[in-house]
Scaffold this motif. Sequence first.
Motif, PDB file in Angstrom:
ATOM      1  N   LEU A 118      20.683  58.042   2.275  1.00  9.17           N
ATOM      2  CA  LEU A 118      21.069  56.488   2.495  1.00  9.17           C
ATOM      3  C   LEU A 118      19.633  56.045   1.930  1.00  9.17           C
ATOM      4  O   LEU A 118      19.428  54.923   1.351  1.00  9.17           O
ATOM      5  CB  LEU A 118      21.278  56.134   4.104  1.00  9.17           C
ATOM      6  N   TYR A 119      18.762  56.775   2.659  1.00 13.64           N
ATOM      7  CA  TYR A 119      17.199  55.933   2.278  1.00 13.64           C
ATOM      8  C   TYR A 119      16.900  55.983   0.647  1.00 13.64           C
ATOM      9  O   TYR A 119      16.341  54.868   0.282  1.00 13.64           O
ATOM     10  CB  TYR A 119      15.930  56.929   3.070  1.00 13.64           C
ATOM     11  N   MET A 120      17.003  57.035   0.167  1.00 16.95           N
ATOM     12  CA  MET A 120      16.644  57.112  -1.048  1.00 16.95           C
ATOM     13  C   MET A 120      17.665  56.431  -2.074  1.00 16.95           C
ATOM     14  O   MET A 120      17.274  56.018  -3.182  1.00 16.95           O
ATOM     15  CB  MET A 120      16.560  58.685  -1.699  1.00 16.95           C
ATOM     16  N   GLY A 121      19.014  56.265  -1.938  1.00 12.84           N
ATOM     17  CA  GLY A 121      19.953  55.572  -2.589  1.00 12.84           C
ATOM     18  C   GLY A 121      20.311  54.361  -1.931  1.00 12.84           C
ATOM     19  O   GLY A 121      21.388  53.724  -2.263  1.00 12.84           O
ATOM     20  N   HIS A 122      19.385  53.718  -1.403  1.00 11.94           N
ATOM     21  CA  HIS A 122      19.650  52.423  -0.573  1.00 11.94           C
ATOM     22  C   HIS A 122      20.200  51.166  -1.488  1.00 11.94           C
ATOM     23  O   HIS A 122      20.865  50.474  -1.170  1.00 11.94           O
ATOM     24  CB  HIS A 122      18.315  51.957   0.227  1.00 11.94           C
ATOM     25  N   ASP A 123      19.735  51.202  -2.693  1.00 15.09           N
ATOM     26  CA  ASP A 123      19.672  50.164  -3.700  1.00 15.09           C
ATOM     27  C   ASP A 123      21.576  50.345  -4.117  1.00 15.09           C
ATOM     28  O   ASP A 123      22.136  49.216  -4.197  1.00 15.09           O
ATOM     29  CB  ASP A 123      19.077  50.309  -4.827  1.00 15.09           C
ATOM     30  N   SER A 124      21.928  51.552  -4.292  1.00 15.49           N
ATOM     31  CA  SER A 124      23.224  51.509  -4.655  1.00 15.49           C
ATOM     32  C   SER A 124      24.189  51.545  -3.448  1.00 15.49           C
ATOM     33  O   SER A 124      25.506  51.276  -3.750  1.00 15.49           O
ATOM     34  CB  SER A 124      23.464  53.375  -5.114  1.00 15.49           C
ATOM     35  N   PHE A 125      23.642  51.552  -2.319  1.00 15.14           N
ATOM     36  CA  PHE A 125      24.376  51.107  -1.259  1.00 15.14           C
ATOM     37  C   PHE A 125      24.240  49.815  -0.834  1.00 15.14           C
ATOM     38  O   PHE A 125      25.104  49.058   0.132  1.00 15.14           O
ATOM     39  CB  PHE A 125      24.238  51.830   0.083  1.00 15.14           C
ATOM     40  N   GLY A 126      23.657  48.957  -1.660  1.00 12.39           N
ATOM     41  CA  GLY A 126      23.446  47.643  -1.465  1.00 12.39           C
ATOM     42  C   GLY A 126      22.658  46.916  -0.301  1.00 12.39           C
ATOM     43  O   GLY A 126      22.986  46.015   0.238  1.00 12.39           O
ATOM     44  N   VAL A 127      21.631  47.828   0.268  1.00 14.06           N
ATOM     45  CA  VAL A 127      20.806  47.583   1.317  1.00 14.06           C
ATOM     46  C   VAL A 127      19.544  47.796   1.012  1.00 14.06           C
ATOM     47  O   VAL A 127      19.178  48.463   0.155  1.00 14.06           O
ATOM     48  CB  VAL A 127      20.845  48.433   2.562  1.00 14.06           C
ATOM     49  N   SER A 128      18.621  46.886   1.667  1.00 12.23           N
ATOM     50  CA  SER A 128      17.171  47.044   1.291  1.00 12.23           C
ATOM     51  C   SER A 128      16.634  48.389   2.015  1.00 12.23           C
ATOM     52  O   SER A 128      17.085  48.902   2.718  1.00 12.23           O
ATOM     53  CB  SER A 128      16.300  45.814   1.918  1.00 12.23           C
ATOM     54  N   GLU A 129      15.267  48.564   1.771  1.00 11.44           N
ATOM     55  CA  GLU A 129      14.781  49.920   2.320  1.00 11.44           C
ATOM     56  C   GLU A 129      14.646  49.600   3.689  1.00 11.44           C
ATOM     57  O   GLU A 129      14.881  50.470   4.548  1.00 11.44           O
ATOM     58  CB  GLU A 129      13.426  50.169   1.788  1.00 11.44           C
ATOM     59  N   THR A 130      14.140  48.305   4.059  1.00 11.20           N
ATOM     60  CA  THR A 130      13.829  48.005   5.605  1.00 11.20           C
ATOM     61  C   THR A 130      15.204  48.377   6.337  1.00 11.20           C
ATOM     62  O   THR A 130      15.291  48.883   7.391  1.00 11.20           O
ATOM     63  CB  THR A 130      13.311  47.096   5.674  1.00 11.20           C
ATOM     64  N   MET A 131      16.339  47.580   5.805  1.00  7.54           N
ATOM     65  CA  MET A 131      17.755  47.867   6.361  1.00  7.54           C
ATOM     66  C   MET A 131      17.985  49.462   6.388  1.00  7.54           C
ATOM     67  O   MET A 131      18.655  49.629   7.381  1.00  7.54           O
ATOM     68  CB  MET A 131      18.622  46.969   5.484  1.00  7.54           C
ATOM     69  N   ALA A 132      18.008  49.979   5.330  1.00  4.86           N
ATOM     70  CA  ALA A 132      18.087  51.692   5.601  1.00  4.86           C
ATOM     71  C   ALA A 132      17.248  52.309   6.731  1.00  4.86           C
ATOM     72  O   ALA A 132      18.172  52.952   7.445  1.00  4.86           O
ATOM     73  CB  ALA A 132      17.994  52.161   4.202  1.00  4.86           C
ATOM     74  N   VAL A 133      16.062  52.046   6.699  1.00 10.45           N
ATOM     75  CA  VAL A 133      15.630  52.511   8.105  1.00 10.45           C
ATOM     76  C   VAL A 133      16.193  52.185   9.321  1.00 10.45           C
ATOM     77  O   VAL A 133      16.287  53.102  10.158  1.00 10.45           O
ATOM     78  CB  VAL A 133      14.159  52.411   7.971  1.00 10.45           C
TER      79      VAL A 133
END
Length: 445
Positions: free
Chosen positions: A183-198
């Motif tokens: 999730l963290y490394m591919g957050h863009d592909s999941f449509g979320v920001s890095e902060t949101m992934a954390v």
Amino acid sequence: MSADTVRTEVFDRKREQRGWYFYDWACSVYSTSVLTVFLGPYLTSVAKSAADADGFVHPLGVPVRAGSFFAYSVSLSVIVAVLVMPLVGAAADRTGRKKPLLGAAAYTGAAATTGMFFLDGDRYLLGGVLLVVANAAQSVASMLYNSYLPQIAPPEERDAVSSRGWAFGYAAGSLVLIVNLVLYMGHDSFGVSETMAVRICLATAGLWWGAFTLVPLNRLRDRGAKGTTPTTAPGLRQLAATVRDMRRHPLTLAFLLAYLIYNDGIQTVISQASVYGSEELGLGQSTLIGAVLLVQVLAVAGVLGMGRLARTYGAKRTILGSLVAWTVTLAAGYFLPAGAPVWFFVLASGIGLVLGGSQALSRSLFSHLVPPGKEAEYFSAYEMSDRGMSWLGPLLFGITYQLTGSYRDAIISLVAFFVIGFALLARVPVRRAILDAGNPVPERI
């Protein structure tokens, strides 16, 4: 006793042990994903965004360097736990109702961890409060969980049962970290920001904790009241009463002192390693997650391997060997070059091989030193320096950084905990300590 009765008792004991393992499976994701990987660097960044021009935040008007806020919050959580654990432990022994107390503590911690989803912007105070609640609740729940060990495993099984519990925890930590890394490394592909992934990773740790706590709550059994310890005294008075009772078992107290010191160092390394890697070594979050994942994977093998060593050499000698390994590993960490992930992974490998074993064997060894009927009360003192963390190590780490501005100086200061802990543990005659506590001595200890 008939053969059928024996088989039934063995089946019931194994079933309860398997349920007990699952609490480590439930709560270790908090220790791994939240405390070790994500929350330290993330809360530090949130605090820095709220800091003044000199790099300080001002909780309740007190100037605190933003880089020390996480360490101080960890220390505060232990002070809260110190006040609460003796009361809960004494109540558990007096009433014999550990399971409802375990459930209440576990779900308080799980709810606070889930609430970390709302930690964004400059809400560093919210993060500090949730950390204090979650960490203190985990300490209380882990104390109750650990106090089941002497009741669900006879002396000859405890090293193995304790080690399997830790192995379950590391396996869960590895599994969830893999998902977090995706999730963290591919957050863009999941449509979320890095902060949101954390924030998602933080919150899902709380949901995991709550969901799998249902298993031990279903399998573990309350065994009725065994003690008459009062529970009306304030936390510090109850702690003092527990320590006074321990003075009747000075060898148990001597082991606990050694454990409190060396485990203080272990827990501080665990909680501050990601901050050291990000702030001092300049490593990215994906590198830190990968290193912690490596620790988790190797820890499963390490904890089981050290359990086997304990069967040959005894738990005490095996723990002493692990403290030597901790000292060497931590000293090597001081010299790690910045921006070199490979050497950080080498360091992580060394930590992984000794991390779980030193803790699992300490827990099982201490269980032999607890007088019958005092399990939760004594484990409340034990837990003060377990995964809930003791206050001195994080405080020393934070103060050293505040005074020197160097995380290298902060990390090397922790060597003292392992050296002093080794010296104190080496002096404890564990066989005599077990006899003095009124327990049978295993063949190999």
